[in-house]
Design an enzyme around this catalytic site. Structure first.
Site, mmCIF file in Angstrom:
data_model
loop_
_atom_site.group_PDB
_atom_site.id
_atom_site.type_symbol
_atom_site.label_atom_id
_atom_site.label_comp_id
_atom_site.label_asym_id
_atom_site.label_seq_id
_atom_site.Cartn_x
_atom_site.Cartn_y
_atom_site.Cartn_z
ATOM 1 C CG HIS A 190 40.189 47.053 28.956
ATOM 2 N ND1 HIS A 190 39.157 47.441 28.122
ATOM 3 C CD2 HIS A 190 40.048 45.703 29.119
ATOM 4 C CE1 HIS A 190 38.429 46.386 27.801
ATOM 5 N NE2 HIS A 190 38.957 45.316 28.379
ATOM 6 C CE LYS A 232 36.343 42.618 34.327
ATOM 7 N NZ LYS A 232 36.996 41.881 33.236
ATOM 8 C CD GLN A 263 40.996 42.832 35.346
ATOM 9 O OE1 GLN A 263 41.338 41.890 36.069
ATOM 10 N NE2 GLN A 263 40.088 42.693 34.395
ATOM 11 C CB CYS A 320 40.484 44.607 25.666
ATOM 12 S SG CYS A 320 39.118 43.736 24.871
ATOM 13 C CG ASP A 354 39.369 50.405 34.333
ATOM 14 O OD1 ASP A 354 38.679 49.712 35.104
ATOM 15 O OD2 ASP A 354 39.677 50.024 33.191
#
Length: 404
Positions: free
Chosen positions: A121, A224, A201, A362, A198
């Protein structure tokens, strides 16, 4: 097993209509919906104990402080951090990444190297580019293949004693591909590099164990995970958080201030300048409680069934191509139909009540790799149904008939 009919009653928004049609919400990778149980926690905070934390001796302040720190403990337990002060509250994943990148600006030298992946991202690319501009360090990229997987043999060749940092997402937001972060972390540590993952997700679908992963930094966003927007977390190993300088100056992050010198507070407050998103932090804890009550194994099993069902039905549509075909994948489908622009498909299915995301998500380097302007992305959550998948597929078929 999940009783989705019961679960859906927890989400008020799922009963609304869009353009006269029942809402089919398939934009969960952008943000999940919020259950009433979390909404009630937010309302209760502002109704009954809204006060600033840590600095007050009065009852409301003490109650708010206790609830906020309880939420930090919940996050610590959920991610299996060794210590509560290794959990830093932030405004979200982007803030967390920038905090770490800013800190390493004082630790890197011009001959150092940092590695990102081709699947990132923008928020896990741009801060590191800025870091390299400040320090003179070199940014290297792990390439991807046609399936949307990282080329791990190339990663091994990129690593050297010059490598100081490796940054990779746990799951690609654009493709849903699950990266082999255990292998990535192990190889990076062999050359003495730190790793930031990261997890924005990943956290809606799986339950990361940061100690088992042996990851140095792990970041996530509440919105999220059925929580509110504007709050997230940074996990960092204590040794690394102690090395990094504060990201912002202000109240709360200090031990003592004089005009001659300021000393900083201990962890976690060293990185939490100013009044935080108190209600957001408390609601983040409530959202984690909610998802754990459902069970992440149950969530993963059900969402994988939705993914398989939707994938099979979509591939029956002539000219439809799915991007990201790894065997290791979560409930995200990115696709295009022939030369039709994804925006046009998204606009038509919206008229039929179906919410999907269109564009480059993104993750423009991924789209450049495939030589496309973007994709239509449908992302499924545990409160979606097989009937909603049928509505979605029918809507895509109608859009295809109109546009091809």
């Amino acid at each position: 097993m999940l009783d989705v009919t019961v679960i859906r009653k927890d989400f008020p928004i799922l009963s609304r209509k869009v353009n006269g049609k029942p809402l089919v919400y398939l934009d969960n990778a952008a943000t999940s919906q919020t259950p009433q149980q979390v909404i009630d926690v937010i309302v209760n905070y502002y109704s009954n104990y809204n006060a600033n934390i840590h600095r007050g001796v009065h009852t409301l302040s003490q109650e708010a402080t206790d609830k906020y720190e309880e939420a930090r403990k919940k996050i610590q337990t959920h991610f299996n951090a060794e210590k509560a002060h290794e959990i830093i509250f932030t405004s979200g994943t982007t803030h967390s990444i920038n905090l770490v990148a800013n800190g390493f600006a004082s630790l890197l030298k011009s001959d150092d190297e940092v590695i990102v992946s081709a699947l990132e991202h923008h928020s896990n690319i741009v801060p590191w580019q800025m870091l390299c501009e400040k320090t003179g360090a070199t940014l290297k990229v792990i390439p991807m293949n046609e399936k949307g997987e990282l080329v791990m043999s190339d990663y091994a060749n990129l690593l050297s004693n010059k490598t100081k940092l490796v940054f990779v997402n746990h799951i690609s937001n654009a493709l849903g591909v699950i990266n082999p972060i255990e292998d990535i972390i192990e190889k990076a540590h062999k050359v003495g590099a730190a790793v930031l993952v990261d997890g924005a997700q990943a956290c809606p679908h799986i339950k990361p164990n940061v100690q088992q992963l042996d990851v140095d930094f792990y970041v996530a966003s509440a919105h999220k995970m059925c929580g509110p927007t504007g709050v997230g977390m940074l996990y960092g190993k204590e040794k690394w958080l102690n090395k990094l300088p504060p990201y912002q100056g202000g109240g709360e992050m200090i031990a003592e201030v004089t005009f001659e010198k300021t000393t900083y507070a201990d962890l976690p407050h060293k990185f939490e300048a100013g009044t935080p998103n108190i209600c957001g932090g408390i609601a983040f804890g409530a959202a984690i409680d909610y998802m754990n009550a459902i069970g992440f194994d149950n969530i993963a099993t059900y969402e994988n069934e939705l993914l398989a069902y939707a994938t099979k039905k979509l591939l029956d549509i002539e000219g439809l191509r799915i991007y990201g075909n790894s065997k290791h994948k979560t409930s995200v489908i990115s696709f295009n139909i022939g030369n039709v622009h994804p925006y046009d498909i998204g606009s038509i299915v919206d008229k039929l009540g179906v919410a999907v995301r269109t564009g480059h998500h993104c993750a423009q380097p991924i789209m450049d790799f495939y030589k496309i302007p973007g994709t239509v992305r449908a992302s499924f959550a545990f409160y979606n149904t097989f009937e909603e998948v049928d509505v979605f597929v029918d809507a895509v078929k109608k859009a295809s008939q109109m546009l091809t």
